[in-house]
Design a protein around this motif. Structure first.
Motif, short mmCIF file in Angstrom:
data_model
loop_
_atom_site.label_atom_id
_atom_site.label_comp_id
_atom_site.label_asym_id
_atom_site.label_seq_id
_atom_site.Cartn_x
_atom_site.Cartn_y
_atom_site.Cartn_z
N ALA A 162 0.74 -1.28 -0.43
CA ALA A 162 0.15 0.38 -0.24
C ALA A 162 0.57 1.14 -0.08
O ALA A 162 2.33 1.17 0.94
CB ALA A 162 -1.26 0.46 1.11
N GLY A 163 0.28 2.25 -0.29
CA GLY A 163 1.09 3.98 -0.62
C GLY A 163 0.60 4.10 0.79
O GLY A 163 1.09 3.89 2.04
N SER A 215 -2.94 12.18 -6.11
CA SER A 215 -4.30 12.47 -6.29
C SER A 215 -4.96 13.53 -5.98
O SER A 215 -4.04 14.28 -5.63
CB SER A 215 -4.32 11.46 -4.53
OG SER A 215 -3.83 10.70 -4.35
N GLN A 270 1.72 5.86 4.56
CA GLN A 270 1.71 6.86 4.98
C GLN A 270 2.28 7.24 6.48
O GLN A 270 2.01 7.11 7.49
CB GLN A 270 0.44 5.57 6.44
CG GLN A 270 -1.24 5.19 5.46
CD GLN A 270 -1.81 6.37 4.83
OE1 GLN A 270 -2.42 7.56 5.66
NE2 GLN A 270 -2.40 5.91 3.78
N ASN A 314 -0.81 9.97 -2.24
CA ASN A 314 -0.31 8.95 -3.04
C ASN A 314 -1.13 8.27 -2.45
O ASN A 314 -0.84 7.03 -3.39
CB ASN A 314 0.69 9.06 -2.19
CG ASN A 314 0.79 8.58 -0.34
OD1 ASN A 314 0.12 9.08 0.13
ND2 ASN A 314 2.08 8.16 -0.01
N THR A 315 -1.98 7.91 -1.94
CA THR A 315 -3.16 6.98 -1.97
C THR A 315 -4.95 7.76 -1.67
O THR A 315 -5.81 6.87 -1.35
CB THR A 315 -3.13 6.55 -0.06
OG1 THR A 315 -3.13 7.22 1.04
CG2 THR A 315 -1.68 5.40 -0.04
N ARG A 369 1.99 9.01 -6.34
CA ARG A 369 2.57 7.39 -6.67
C ARG A 369 3.40 6.89 -6.81
O ARG A 369 2.37 7.70 -8.47
CB ARG A 369 1.10 6.72 -6.05
CG ARG A 369 1.20 5.44 -6.17
CD ARG A 369 1.31 4.92 -4.54
NE ARG A 369 2.31 3.24 -4.43
CZ ARG A 369 1.45 2.15 -4.44
NH1 ARG A 369 -0.08 2.46 -3.66
NH2 ARG A 369 1.68 0.92 -3.81
#
Ligand code: PMP
Length: 357
Positions: free
Chosen positions: A17-18, A336, A20, A30-31, A322
């Motif tokens: 996952a991107g 995003s 955090q 990025n997410t 990302r």
């Protein structure tokens, strides 16, 4: 590697996952989280919780939430399945509906969790190349009868943001009447067209949505599937053989409240879409090519800049986007859509970087 791992676990390649990150003054693009967060009604519903809401188990069937989702989409509650984020819903769908010993078809550039579920459940899969412009041609999914285990795609697609018209989804459903066609609509509220309207005519269509993006609730972990009663029953059989209570009481209460805050939902989606167009225009001015997006992110490439390096240089300024080191897309950034101020900071940083090199 550990000798205690089962052979299956040894050969898994988990999804990453991107990041955090917690950086001061962070611009986090990025997410695909929603910059506006949930409606105030959601926070109020969660704040109303009492000790019993934590002492007692939640409703395992999440009946109230499923009724609200059903009403929102014009289906019956027994046509709704809910899970701990749409990732869990997808996992159960692969487990319940795609294990036929035949390849599941999916685009070569799409949500990279799909092949991960396939490996977890031992499902063969075939990557079907998107066209050079990253559009999907439904005819590429035609196969002789009995040779396909199912079809999965994201619409709008991720990470490209490109939306497929409903007529194409329907053509895909006609190509494979005996297998499940799963349409992952995580980003549909930002300008896509939902296939939920096709469910009544196509018992093999499963539509998956999430509250993580358009409802600003990525942290609450609520996703759902819509489909025929038989498909939903299949998902419930897997869920009830896995975890009876995937949605806690706070998640169920917050999610119900989110569907009651329709004006907030529509306004914040509209704001994200407006910012997306401004961000796309700003990136094009800096020399980026930006794919047409119907999602809350844009996918962009610069002919004179290495995308991986760009992501690194942005990160050094606490701006996260990302970058996927994957075939065909390693020169793209997925960005995003944040607030206009966040997008402005990104464009300012990119302006400096692209002019200095
Ligand atoms: N589908 C797609 C295409 C996504 O990009 C994501 C977010 N990573 C998900 C599903 C899962 O979202 P969630 O589990 O937060 O509902």
């Amino acid at each position: 590697m550990s000798r205690f791992w089962s052979p299956l676990v040894k050969q898994l390649t988990p999804y990453v996952a991107g990041e955090q990150a917690r950086l001061p003054d962070l611009v986090k693009l990025n997410t695909n989280e929603n910059p506006y967060g949930p409606a105030p009604e959601v926070l109020a519903a969660i704040a109303h919780a009492n000790a019993d809401d934590l002492r007692l188990y939640p409703d395992p069937a999440a009946s109230a939430l499923r009724r609200v989702i059903a009403a929102h989409h014009g289906v019956q509650a027994d046509q709704v399945f809910v899970g701990n984020g749409s990732d869990e819903v997808l996992a159960h769908a692969f487990h319940a509906l795609f294990q036929h010993g035949l390849p599941v078809l999916m685009p070569d550039v799409s949500y990279s969790f799909y092949p991960v579920y396939c490996r977890l459940y031992g499902i063969p899969h075939e990557l079907v190349p998107l066209k050079a412009d990253f559009c999907l041609d439904v005819q590429d999914y035609a196969r002789p009868a009995g040779q396909v285990g199912g079809v999965v795609l994201a619409n709008p697609n991720a990470p490209t943001g490109i939306a497929l018209p409903l007529a194409d989804i329907e053509a895909l459903l006609r190509l494979h009447p005996d297998r499940v066609v799963l349409v992952d609509e995580a980003y549909v509220d930002f300008g896509g067209e939902s296939a939920a309207s096709l469910i009544a005519r196509h018992p093999h269509l499963l539509v998956v949505q999430t509250l993580s993006k358009s409802r600003g609730l990525a942290g609450l972990r609520v996703g759902y599937a819509l489909g025929s009663v038989e498909l939903i029953e299949g998902l419930a059989r897997v869920k009830d053989s896995f975890n009876s209570y995937p949605l806690d009481r706070l998640a169920q209460a917050g999610a119900v409240a989110s569907f009651g805050a329709d004006a907030y939902f529509r306004q914040t989606c509209a704001r994200v879409m407006q910012s997306r167009e401004r961000l796309s225009a700003g990136l094009r001015e800096l020399g980026f090519q930006v794919l047409p997006s119907a999602a809350n992110f844009v996918f962009a490439t610069h002919p004179g800049q290495d995308a991986g390096e760009l992501a690194q240089r942005l990160r050094a300024q606490a701006i996260l986007v990302r970058h996927f080191k994957l075939p065909r897309i390693d020169q793209f950034l997925r960005i995003s859509v944040g607030t206009d101020a966040e997008c402005g900071r990104l464009l300012g940083a990119l302006n400096t970087i692209t002019r200095s090199s």
